[in-house]
Design a protein around this motif. Structure first.
Motif, PDB file in Angstrom:
ATOM      1  N   PRO A  20     133.549  10.483 -17.748  1.00  0.00           N
ATOM      2  CA  PRO A  20     134.243  11.716 -18.136  1.00  0.00           C
ATOM      3  C   PRO A  20     134.797  12.405 -16.890  1.00  0.00           C
ATOM      4  CG  PRO A  20     131.873  12.019 -18.316  1.00  0.00           C
ATOM      5  CD  PRO A  20     132.106  10.577 -17.942  1.00  0.00           C
ATOM      6  N   HIS A  21     136.074  12.753 -16.937  1.00  0.00           N
ATOM      7  CA  HIS A  21     136.691  13.362 -15.756  1.00  0.00           C
ATOM      8  C   HIS A  21     137.867  14.245 -16.167  1.00  0.00           C
ATOM      9  CE1 HIS A  21     139.282   9.953 -16.571  1.00  0.00           C
ATOM     10  NE2 HIS A  21     140.241  10.585 -15.906  1.00  0.00           N
ATOM     11  N   TYR A  43     140.829  21.531 -20.858  1.00  0.00           N
ATOM     12  CA  TYR A  43     140.379  21.542 -19.465  1.00  0.00           C
ATOM     13  C   TYR A  43     139.120  22.389 -19.447  1.00  0.00           C
ATOM     14  CZ  TYR A  43     140.397  21.412 -14.423  1.00  0.00           C
ATOM     15  OH  TYR A  43     140.044  21.163 -13.118  1.00  0.00           O
ATOM     16  N   LEU A  44     138.016  21.798 -19.044  1.00  0.00           N
ATOM     17  CA  LEU A  44     136.741  22.501 -19.083  1.00  0.00           C
ATOM     18  C   LEU A  44     136.581  23.450 -17.900  1.00  0.00           C
ATOM     19  CD1 LEU A  44     136.293  20.015 -20.962  1.00  0.00           C
ATOM     20  CD2 LEU A  44     133.909  20.134 -20.322  1.00  0.00           C
ATOM     21  N   LYS A  54     127.678  24.370 -20.142  1.00  0.00           N
ATOM     22  CA  LYS A  54     127.223  24.167 -21.526  1.00  0.00           C
ATOM     23  C   LYS A  54     127.132  22.680 -21.867  1.00  0.00           C
ATOM     24  CE  LYS A  54     129.532  27.909 -23.909  1.00  0.00           C
ATOM     25  NZ  LYS A  54     130.326  28.202 -25.099  1.00  0.00           N
ATOM     26  N   LEU A  55     128.116  21.912 -21.423  1.00  0.00           N
ATOM     27  CA  LEU A  55     128.134  20.477 -21.689  1.00  0.00           C
ATOM     28  C   LEU A  55     126.904  19.805 -21.082  1.00  0.00           C
ATOM     29  CD1 LEU A  55     129.644  17.963 -22.762  1.00  0.00           C
ATOM     30  CD2 LEU A  55     130.913  17.939 -20.603  1.00  0.00           C
ATOM     31  N   LYS A  56     126.545  20.234 -19.874  1.00  0.00           N
ATOM     32  CA  LYS A  56     125.361  19.666 -19.226  1.00  0.00           C
ATOM     33  C   LYS A  56     124.088  20.094 -19.960  1.00  0.00           C
ATOM     34  CE  LYS A  56     123.007  18.895 -14.943  1.00  0.00           C
ATOM     35  NZ  LYS A  56     122.876  19.141 -13.538  1.00  0.00           N
ATOM     36  N   GLU A  57     124.019  21.367 -20.344  1.00  0.00           N
ATOM     37  CA  GLU A  57     122.839  21.876 -21.072  1.00  0.00           C
ATOM     38  C   GLU A  57     122.674  21.189 -22.425  1.00  0.00           C
ATOM     39  OE1 GLU A  57     123.036  26.092 -21.681  1.00  0.00           O
ATOM     40  OE2 GLU A  57     122.741  26.526 -19.553  1.00  0.00           O
ATOM     41  N   GLU A  88     127.769  15.484 -17.081  1.00  0.00           N
ATOM     42  CA  GLU A  88     128.434  16.183 -15.977  1.00  0.00           C
ATOM     43  C   GLU A  88     129.743  15.473 -15.673  1.00  0.00           C
ATOM     44  OE1 GLU A  88     126.274  17.958 -12.440  1.00  0.00           O
ATOM     45  OE2 GLU A  88     124.798  16.515 -13.202  1.00  0.00           O
ATOM     46  N   PRO A  89     130.862  16.023 -16.163  1.00  0.00           N
ATOM     47  CA  PRO A  89     132.136  15.343 -15.887  1.00  0.00           C
ATOM     48  C   PRO A  89     132.561  15.541 -14.443  1.00  0.00           C
ATOM     49  CG  PRO A  89     132.546  17.401 -17.022  1.00  0.00           C
ATOM     50  CD  PRO A  89     131.048  17.234 -16.944  1.00  0.00           C
TER      51      PRO A  89
END
Length: 141
Positions: free
Chosen positions: A69-70, A34-35, A42-45, A50-51
């Protein structure tokens, strides 16, 4: 790209009772991450992803586009009921997922081909042929 991110950062995640994640077979299909807002940043960078993150409440129905992604957080114990929707627009994504499921180890809980996409394609072709025969019987006989 999401799978790559999770493989690169899996040691930063924790399971129940804060125990570290020791093994990852497939970071998405294992459904063990779970992010946090920090991981989403960080995932976006790192990958431009963008989940969707939302809290599902009692009685809510949620529609997720194929490949989106969700993550869902349920604040109370619940039973998940999922229905996969297959349309001509998302058939490529469904075929890709089916292939991913087949590559999982035999005892993996996500290995079962829930979509049965190839069976749906056969039924659709069969129905199309029947419809064509009804519309133009002299051409197809």
């Amino acid at each position: 790209m999401l799978e790559k991110y999770l493989r690169n950062h899996y040691k930063e995640f924790r399971h129940t009772y804060c125990s570290p994640v020791e093994q990852v077979i497939h970071p998405i299909h294992d459904q063990c991450f779970y992010l946090t807002s920090e991981h989403k940043r960080k995932l976006k960078e790192e990958y431009g992803i963008e989940p969707w993150t939302f809290e599902q409440k009692l009685g809510d129905a949620v529609f997720i586009p194929a490949g989106c992604p969700h993550q869902v957080r349920n604040r109370k114990s619940c039973t998940k009921v999922a229905v996969d929707f297959v349309s001509p627009e998302n058939i490529h994504e469904c075929l890709r997922l089916t292939k991913e499921f087949r590559l999982l180890p035999k005892n993996h809980r996500a290995r079962e081909d829930k979509l049965e996409i190839k069976k749906m394609i056969l039924y659709a072709i069969e129905q199309t042929v029947r419809d064509l025969k009804d519309l133009a019987p002299s051409i197809l006989n």
